[in-house]
Motif scaffolding. Sequence first.
Motif, PDB file in Angstrom:
ATOM      1  N   LEU A 584       0.831  -1.210   0.000  1.00  0.00           N
ATOM      2  CA  LEU A 584       0.000   0.000   0.000  1.00  0.00           C
ATOM      3  C   LEU A 584       0.861   1.254   0.000  1.00  0.00           C
ATOM      4  O   LEU A 584       0.553   2.243  -0.694  1.00  0.00           O
ATOM      5  CB  LEU A 584      -0.939  -0.027   1.213  1.00  0.00           C
ATOM      6  CG  LEU A 584      -2.066  -1.061   1.179  1.00  0.00           C
ATOM      7  CD1 LEU A 584      -2.846  -1.034   2.498  1.00  0.00           C
ATOM      8  CD2 LEU A 584      -3.006  -0.825   0.001  1.00  0.00           C
ATOM      9  N   VAL A 585       1.916   1.250   0.759  1.00  0.00           N
ATOM     10  CA  VAL A 585       2.814   2.431   0.780  1.00  0.00           C
ATOM     11  C   VAL A 585       3.412   2.668  -0.595  1.00  0.00           C
ATOM     12  O   VAL A 585       3.530   3.801  -1.085  1.00  0.00           O
ATOM     13  CB  VAL A 585       3.901   2.240   1.852  1.00  0.00           C
ATOM     14  CG1 VAL A 585       4.965   3.316   1.743  1.00  0.00           C
ATOM     15  CG2 VAL A 585       3.270   2.263   3.244  1.00  0.00           C
ATOM     16  N   TYR A 586       3.825   1.595  -1.232  1.00  0.00           N
ATOM     17  CA  TYR A 586       4.394   1.735  -2.576  1.00  0.00           C
ATOM     18  C   TYR A 586       3.374   2.292  -3.561  1.00  0.00           C
ATOM     19  O   TYR A 586       3.665   3.184  -4.357  1.00  0.00           O
ATOM     20  CB  TYR A 586       4.930   0.398  -3.050  1.00  0.00           C
ATOM     21  CG  TYR A 586       5.384   0.399  -4.482  1.00  0.00           C
ATOM     22  CD1 TYR A 586       6.584   1.016  -4.857  1.00  0.00           C
ATOM     23  CD2 TYR A 586       4.583  -0.176  -5.486  1.00  0.00           C
ATOM     24  CE1 TYR A 586       6.986   1.035  -6.188  1.00  0.00           C
ATOM     25  CE2 TYR A 586       4.985  -0.159  -6.805  1.00  0.00           C
ATOM     26  CZ  TYR A 586       6.187   0.443  -7.147  1.00  0.00           C
ATOM     27  OH  TYR A 586       6.583   0.472  -8.462  1.00  0.00           O
ATOM     28  N   LEU A 587       2.144   1.780  -3.523  1.00  0.00           N
ATOM     29  CA  LEU A 587       1.113   2.238  -4.443  1.00  0.00           C
ATOM     30  C   LEU A 587       0.762   3.700  -4.204  1.00  0.00           C
ATOM     31  O   LEU A 587       0.531   4.473  -5.147  1.00  0.00           O
ATOM     32  CB  LEU A 587      -0.133   1.355  -4.313  1.00  0.00           C
ATOM     33  CG  LEU A 587       0.012  -0.092  -4.809  1.00  0.00           C
ATOM     34  CD1 LEU A 587      -1.252  -0.891  -4.525  1.00  0.00           C
ATOM     35  CD2 LEU A 587       0.369  -0.128  -6.276  1.00  0.00           C
ATOM     36  N   LEU A 588       0.672   4.082  -2.898  1.00  0.00           N
ATOM     37  CA  LEU A 588       0.353   5.476  -2.607  1.00  0.00           C
ATOM     38  C   LEU A 588       1.430   6.403  -3.163  1.00  0.00           C
ATOM     39  O   LEU A 588       1.146   7.497  -3.676  1.00  0.00           O
ATOM     40  CB  LEU A 588       0.189   5.671  -1.101  1.00  0.00           C
ATOM     41  CG  LEU A 588      -1.069   5.035  -0.478  1.00  0.00           C
ATOM     42  CD1 LEU A 588      -1.045   5.203   1.034  1.00  0.00           C
ATOM     43  CD2 LEU A 588      -2.345   5.639  -1.064  1.00  0.00           C
ATOM     44  N   ASN A 589       2.689   6.025  -3.033  1.00  0.00           N
ATOM     45  CA  ASN A 589       3.778   6.848  -3.569  1.00  0.00           C
ATOM     46  C   ASN A 589       3.813   6.812  -5.106  1.00  0.00           C
ATOM     47  O   ASN A 589       4.254   7.754  -5.758  1.00  0.00           O
ATOM     48  CB  ASN A 589       5.118   6.382  -3.004  1.00  0.00           C
ATOM     49  CG  ASN A 589       5.311   6.843  -1.576  1.00  0.00           C
ATOM     50  OD1 ASN A 589       5.690   7.982  -1.322  1.00  0.00           O
ATOM     51  ND2 ASN A 589       5.002   5.967  -0.651  1.00  0.00           N
ATOM     52  N   TRP A 590       3.410   5.684  -5.680  1.00  0.00           N
ATOM     53  CA  TRP A 590       3.396   5.601  -7.152  1.00  0.00           C
ATOM     54  C   TRP A 590       2.303   6.454  -7.755  1.00  0.00           C
ATOM     55  O   TRP A 590       2.472   7.093  -8.778  1.00  0.00           O
ATOM     56  CB  TRP A 590       3.239   4.145  -7.550  1.00  0.00           C
ATOM     57  CG  TRP A 590       3.261   3.947  -9.047  1.00  0.00           C
ATOM     58  CD1 TRP A 590       4.323   3.969  -9.868  1.00  0.00           C
ATOM     59  CD2 TRP A 590       2.121   3.698  -9.855  1.00  0.00           C
ATOM     60  NE1 TRP A 590       3.963   3.747 -11.169  1.00  0.00           N
ATOM     61  CE2 TRP A 590       2.569   3.571 -11.191  1.00  0.00           C
ATOM     62  CE3 TRP A 590       0.742   3.574  -9.598  1.00  0.00           C
ATOM     63  CZ2 TRP A 590       1.697   3.315 -12.248  1.00  0.00           C
ATOM     64  CZ3 TRP A 590      -0.090   3.317 -10.658  1.00  0.00           C
ATOM     65  CH2 TRP A 590       0.379   3.184 -11.967  1.00  0.00           C
ATOM     66  N   LEU A 591       1.121   6.481  -7.054  1.00  0.00           N
ATOM     67  CA  LEU A 591       0.022   7.317  -7.556  1.00  0.00           C
ATOM     68  C   LEU A 591       0.313   8.796  -7.366  1.00  0.00           C
ATOM     69  O   LEU A 591      -0.087   9.633  -8.190  1.00  0.00           O
ATOM     70  CB  LEU A 591      -1.277   6.940  -6.837  1.00  0.00           C
ATOM     71  CG  LEU A 591      -1.819   5.523  -7.116  1.00  0.00           C
ATOM     72  CD1 LEU A 591      -3.032   5.232  -6.249  1.00  0.00           C
ATOM     73  CD2 LEU A 591      -2.161   5.369  -8.608  1.00  0.00           C
ATOM     74  N   ASN A 592       0.983   9.126  -6.287  1.00  0.00           N
ATOM     75  CA  ASN A 592       1.276  10.546  -6.004  1.00  0.00           C
ATOM     76  C   ASN A 592       2.733  10.643  -5.610  1.00  0.00           C
ATOM     77  O   ASN A 592       3.071  10.634  -4.424  1.00  0.00           O
ATOM     78  CB  ASN A 592       0.375  11.068  -4.896  1.00  0.00           C
ATOM     79  CG  ASN A 592       0.474  12.575  -4.718  1.00  0.00           C
ATOM     80  OD1 ASN A 592       1.092  13.264  -5.532  1.00  0.00           O
ATOM     81  ND2 ASN A 592      -0.123  13.082  -3.656  1.00  0.00           N
ATOM     82  N   PRO A 593       3.636  10.714  -6.601  1.00  0.00           N
ATOM     83  CA  PRO A 593       5.074  10.679  -6.274  1.00  0.00           C
ATOM     84  C   PRO A 593       5.439  11.851  -5.394  1.00  0.00           C
ATOM     85  O   PRO A 593       4.987  12.975  -5.604  1.00  0.00           O
ATOM     86  CB  PRO A 593       5.754  10.758  -7.633  1.00  0.00           C
ATOM     87  CG  PRO A 593       4.716  10.316  -8.605  1.00  0.00           C
ATOM     88  CD  PRO A 593       3.408  10.782  -8.052  1.00  0.00           C
ATOM     89  N   PRO A 594       6.267  11.676  -4.440  1.00  0.00           N
ATOM     90  CA  PRO A 594       6.689  12.780  -3.568  1.00  0.00           C
ATOM     91  C   PRO A 594       7.765  13.618  -4.248  1.00  0.00           C
ATOM     92  O   PRO A 594       8.460  13.152  -5.148  1.00  0.00           O
ATOM     93  CB  PRO A 594       7.229  12.059  -2.336  1.00  0.00           C
ATOM     94  CG  PRO A 594       7.702  10.747  -2.850  1.00  0.00           C
ATOM     95  CD  PRO A 594       6.789  10.376  -3.967  1.00  0.00           C
TER      96      PRO A 594
END
Length: 963
Positions: A584-594
Amino acid sequence: MRVLWVVLLIAVIWSHEWKCALSDSIIHIGAIFDESARKDDEVFRLAVADLNLNNEILETEKITISVEFVDGNNPFQAVQEACELMNRGILALVSSIGCMSAGSLQTLADAMHIPHLFIQRSTAGTPRAACPPTSRSPGADDYTLMVRPPVYLNEVIMQVVSEYSWQKFVLFYDSDFDIRGIEEFLDHASHQGMDVSLQKVESNVNMMITSLFRTMRVEELHRYRDTLRRAVLFMSPATAKAFISEVVETNLVAFDCHWILINEEISDYDLQELVMKSVGRLTLVRQTFPMPQNTTQRCVKHNHRINTSLCDPKNAKAQQLEITNRYIYDTVLLLANTFHRKLEDRKWHSMASLSCIRKNSKPWQGGKSMLDTVKKFGVSGLTSFLEFTDNGTNPNIFFEILGTNYGEDRGRGVSRLATWDPVHGLNGTLTDRKLENNMRGVVLRVVTVLEEPFVMVSENVLGKPKKYQGFSIDVLDALSNYLGFKYEIYIAPDHKYGSLQPDGQWNGLMGELVFKRADVGLAALTITPERESVVDFTSRYMDYSVGVLLRKAERTVDMFACLAPFDLSLWACIAGTVLLVGILVYLLNWLNPPRLPMGSVSSTTLYNSMWFVYGSFVQQGGEVPYTTLATRMMMGVWWMFALIVISSYTANLAAFLTITRIENSIQSLQDLSKQTELPYGTVLDSAVYDQVRSKALNPFERDPMYSQMWRMINRTGGADNNVEESKEGIRKVKYGRFGFVWDAAVLEYVANNDEDCSFYTVGSNAPDRGYGIAMQHGSPYRDIFSQRILELQQNGDMDILKLKWWPKDSPCELYSSMQSRHSNALDIHSFAGVFCVLAAGVVLSCLIAMVESWWSRRKGSRVPSKEQKQADGPSARQAANPCPHNPNEHPMALSTQTQNQTSNTSNAAPPASTRYQPPACCDIPCALIVQHSYEPNNPSELAPKMRMTTFTTSPPTPRLYIQ
């Protein structure tokens, strides 16, 4: 032929002289004796001879006698002989016969006015019974004087048994005794609530005892033995000696019995024989005659000297005198003194020849005067003092009560306990106190059964008696030290406590006591109603309850005990949660890159996300910065979850490593009875076996718990789950799956002293029985033993003895089914799994390192050489790839490329610094900044020196210097 003529001549001369003497003498006495009373005739003639030699009484007159012997049971013959004597002319009639003939003589004497001095003689030496009264005309004088005092045996025996406090006993009487003589005693005993049994003893005692053994069953013989412990004997000395000898030889009585023999006719010789033949305690009641101790005073009575052979107690003939013999001598002495007074008063009435056949025969005129003179005066003689009351009876009678002590020693001493007379009653104290506090000299034979910790063998040296120790031995030693007795101990032949067999006999320890082979039974012996019916028990010296011995569950070594606080399913959930959160952490960062800061070298790949989630779970932090709100929200919740899980794991792990919880489901007898997986049993035919069976089958005390236990214990008839000895049951518990039902005290000792502390016990808290010391039924030691046991309990000595074998500070847990560690230090077993995990990680890391090294070498071999790079040139690579650098290109490759470019331009003047900026199209991390600096300090040195530094969070710009 000449001898015959001489004998006839002497007889004729003696007959002529006798008739002359009769015609010349004015004192003629007639006597009628029983055919069996030849000794009475001997004493009678000796008394007459003594008086004829005494000139002070009758002076010149001499006494003549006529003696006839009759059958005591033939009154007609007695009357016929009496009439013959009266026809000869007599002044008085002396008779020594039984009551049957005495009644007829009494009637004849009243009719003929002849003073009749009757000396009652019992048949075959049996105790006297009062003669029935004789019917006579109203107002008629009674010319019969009872020389022997009235029968007081009823009063004496009632006084004796009352003093002894007897409530139950058997009364034996011989076949010649008239049972009507003790009707008064039986009535009084019944009114006082005494249980008296009557039994007739036949003349053939041996046949009588043999028939008892032939007709009675074993339990009936046991009850018969009990009745013989307290007995009253109304029999002759001869029958008493035969009866006592027979019952002692057949083991019907023991040394603790107490018998009372009552008979006026017990001589000193009979007394010694009776004491020699008897065992136990013997009390004798006989008539006695108070006499001075001085021989001269005993033999000289006023103006008459008694024959020394009759008055000297050291004389053998005097020792064998019967009571009737003494009264006959005194009767003759009394008549001589009466005649003396009549002669002095000159009121003498000559003898008259009386005829009993003629109807008009007149009685003797001087009979009344002679009777009054006899009754008026008395005389001192062999019976102390002979006199008569107005009703013609002799009031002077004394009884002495002699007795022995308890014991088996034959020939033990006899002492006078008390005396009795009609005026003063009992003079003395009679107590049936069996034992005093002093039993010194008594040796008891003790039978036992080995059972820890009650009785154990402490020393067994070949050729020497075994020595024993244990709680019961300590109790016996305490009694021995206080009472002073000694004991010899042996083990029951079959090593069993004993039970009632199908043939009605007891085996084991109980059988030794029942058959009188032992005095005391000492072991872990419980008091039961069945046992109390055949033996006596002291008061309980320890409580008893049923328990069960079980084996504790063994503590197994778990190398992965560190995983024990959580269940396997929970561990799987946690592992799945780590993976899920990482994705989930990876997907959240992939959808909204920091937006990463300039110079950052971190990336938000799936690998880094997983590593960051795992590091935060084990509280080790992470490397990837997350700046988006969604990612931070996710991580905040994850950190909260991790905090709770880690805290719970830490707390449970600490508790688990401190106390290993290995519980057993059986914690009581109810739990044992409800389960069927674990078999259990007890010792066959033991008290526990009988108790469980009784409470399971007896409708009056049926218990559901014991009913369930009985189904298991009696499975296949008890052969599978029961044992022959308690030691076998303990071994089955230790080395197998088995529960042993036995005495709780024994099981507690076994659990306390087990080296591995592998046992625990459960049982009932309420004791329903007790341990006691068994003795023969009616034993004299029971009361004194019980009293001393109570004293030991009251002063605390019994508790001290218990603590010796059941200490309070036991090293083992008796009532807990878990094995626990009392030490606070953790052993290697608790952390074995942790070390294994660490070792596995080290091994795995080494393997990965080897694989990475191999992979790096293999990849490095594929890098092109300098000549290939110069031939290709950068333009060709850029044509092929619009991005000048591969995202996976190693910084060293970049450095090499930069170095090659520098070498191509070495002829030009080097700038002060060159900054390399990757193009925007590159996917490589933009945090890498390489700065090349040329320092031509040494132009001849063409190899550049490189120094590279990498920072993860906004580091200073790394520089690469090439000199």
